[in-house]
Design an enzyme around this catalytic site. Structure first.
Site, PDB file in Angstrom:
ATOM      1  NE  ARG A  82      -2.655   0.789   3.489  1.00 65.28           N
ATOM      2  CZ  ARG A  82      -3.335   0.454   4.579  1.00 65.28           C
ATOM      3  NH1 ARG A  82      -4.574  -0.015   4.475  1.00 65.28           N
ATOM      4  NH2 ARG A  82      -2.816   0.597   5.774  1.00 65.28           N
ATOM      5  CE  LYS A 184      -2.967   4.374   7.050  1.00 61.90           C
ATOM      6  NZ  LYS A 184      -4.411   4.410   7.261  1.00 61.90           N
ATOM      7  CD  GLU A 220     -12.125   5.291   3.832  1.00 67.04           C
ATOM      8  OE1 GLU A 220     -11.713   4.630   4.800  1.00 67.04           O
ATOM      9  OE2 GLU A 220     -11.424   5.533   2.838  1.00 67.04           O
TER      10      GLU A 220
END
Ligand SMILES: *Cc1c(COP(=O)(O)O)cnc(C)c1O
Length: 341
Positions: A82, A184, A220
């Site tokens: 990620r 992220k 989310e």
């Protein structure tokens, strides 16, 4: 190794300096070997890329002590992957995946006295991150970067018992279609601060962000993915290209299908159907899964049958199974647990 004298059970979620951190620098197109150092400070140019144009990305994972007394980390290869995707989206160099896992393991090992003992509920939080470190004034990617990993012990998430969350449908948007919601990056958090401070002032625990294009679909929260349970015990998780792919959520989906024999649907979830679900939870490294009791849409309340006092039965099974795997009480799927030796 002698453990530090820390009141593990009463730790909160705050920064506590530990002994060692890992630092590697990228210059002239290559990463150096990296070192473990006691120096917890960073000196960079006043014009560093990270300070001017927010070129920074991060990861979060945990080390903990299993029932047998081993120190382990959970699926660090997925954090490495990620971080690679985040780096590519922000035009940053990739930190090699195997080196990432080595750096995380070495940092945990160097701070093993801070890994909370089994049964305390506390864990050692690990924060790998990378930022543009050289001066950048015209808008472009930096040429030099620093990759660091530090650790900090954190307390049990459900200290004082499980309290289902109350969530607000936010009037702010989190991530545009084709934007950066799936990586992220610090920038996704900077822009969420006003929304969360506002929600807290109004008495809510978290925001539910909807898709900005139509404002009809569930995305989310600021830092966790949703998971829903239908009245006939099916798991439903929202699908959208702008949701951050939570490793916890992906692991819970695997656990639901392979350990609990539950059916899972990953699909678009409309806000209008949320009222029909039996349970809802938030998935992330911090809590694994925290139950949602109530979602409030401009005064209109959606109350889940699982109520405001405890986890719903399926949420609880998911929680117990995944934490069982993490703590070594249940057999883990191959490659999920990395032992620090
Ligand atoms: C980190 C994060 C999550 C949770 O991901 P995990 O890998 O499960 O910790 C969810 N949403 C956002 C926006 C995040 O930044």
């Amino acid at each position: 190794m002698e453990k530090k004298n820390i009141d593990w059970a009463n730790l909160g979620f705050g920064y506590m300096k530990t002994d060692k951190r890992f630092v590697s620098n990228y210059k002239n197109g290559a990463w150096d070997e990296g070192v473990l150092t006691e120096d917890d400070t960073i000196t960079i140019s006043e014009c560093a890329g990270v300070l001017q144009y927010a070129q920074t990305i991060f990861e979060g994972l945990k080390a903990y002590t299993t029932e047998k007394g081993q120190i382990v980390i959970f699926r660090p290869d997925l954090n490495a992957e990620r971080l690679e995707q985040s780096a590519q989206r922000l035009e940053m160099p990739v930190y090699p995946k195997d080196k990432f896992v080595e750096a995380v393991a070495a940092t945990v090992k160097a701070n093993d006295a801070y890994v909370p003992p089994y049964g305390t509920g506390a864990t050692l939080y690990i924060r790998p991150y990378m930022f543009g470190s050289n001066p950048v004034i015209g808008v472009k990617p930096a040429d030099e970067y620093q990759f660091r990993v530090f650790t900090t012990p954190v307390g049990p998430y459900f200290k004082g018992g499980i309290k289902p969350l109350t969530i607000k449908i936010s009037d702010f948007d989190r991530a545009a279609p084709h934007g950066t919601g799936h990586i992220k990056a610090g920038l996704n958090y900077a822009m969420s601060l006003h929304a969360i401070v506002t929600a807290h002032k109004e008495g809510f625990d978290e925001n539910m962000y909807l898709d900005p294009a139509t404002r009809t679909k569930v995305e989310e929260t600021g830092g966790a993915n949703f998971l829903f349970v239908t009245k006939d015990n099916k798991i439903v998780v929202p699908k959208s290209p702008s949701i951050l792919p939570s490793i916890t959520r992906r692991s819970l989906v695997y656990v639901a299908e392979n350990y609990l024999g539950l059916e899972v649907e990953e699909r678009e979830v409309f806000l209008s159907e949320v009222k029909d679900f039996a349970e809802a939870g938030l998935c992330g490294t911090a809590a694994v899964i925290s139950p949602v009791g109530k979602i409030v849409d401009h005064g209109k309340e959606i109350c889940f049958p699982s109520g405001m006092d405890s986890m719903g039965p399926i949420t609880k099974k998911l929680y117990d199974t995944l934490t069982g795997i993490q703590m070594g009480r249940l057999e883990a799927p191959e490659g999920w647990i990395k032992v620090i030796e």
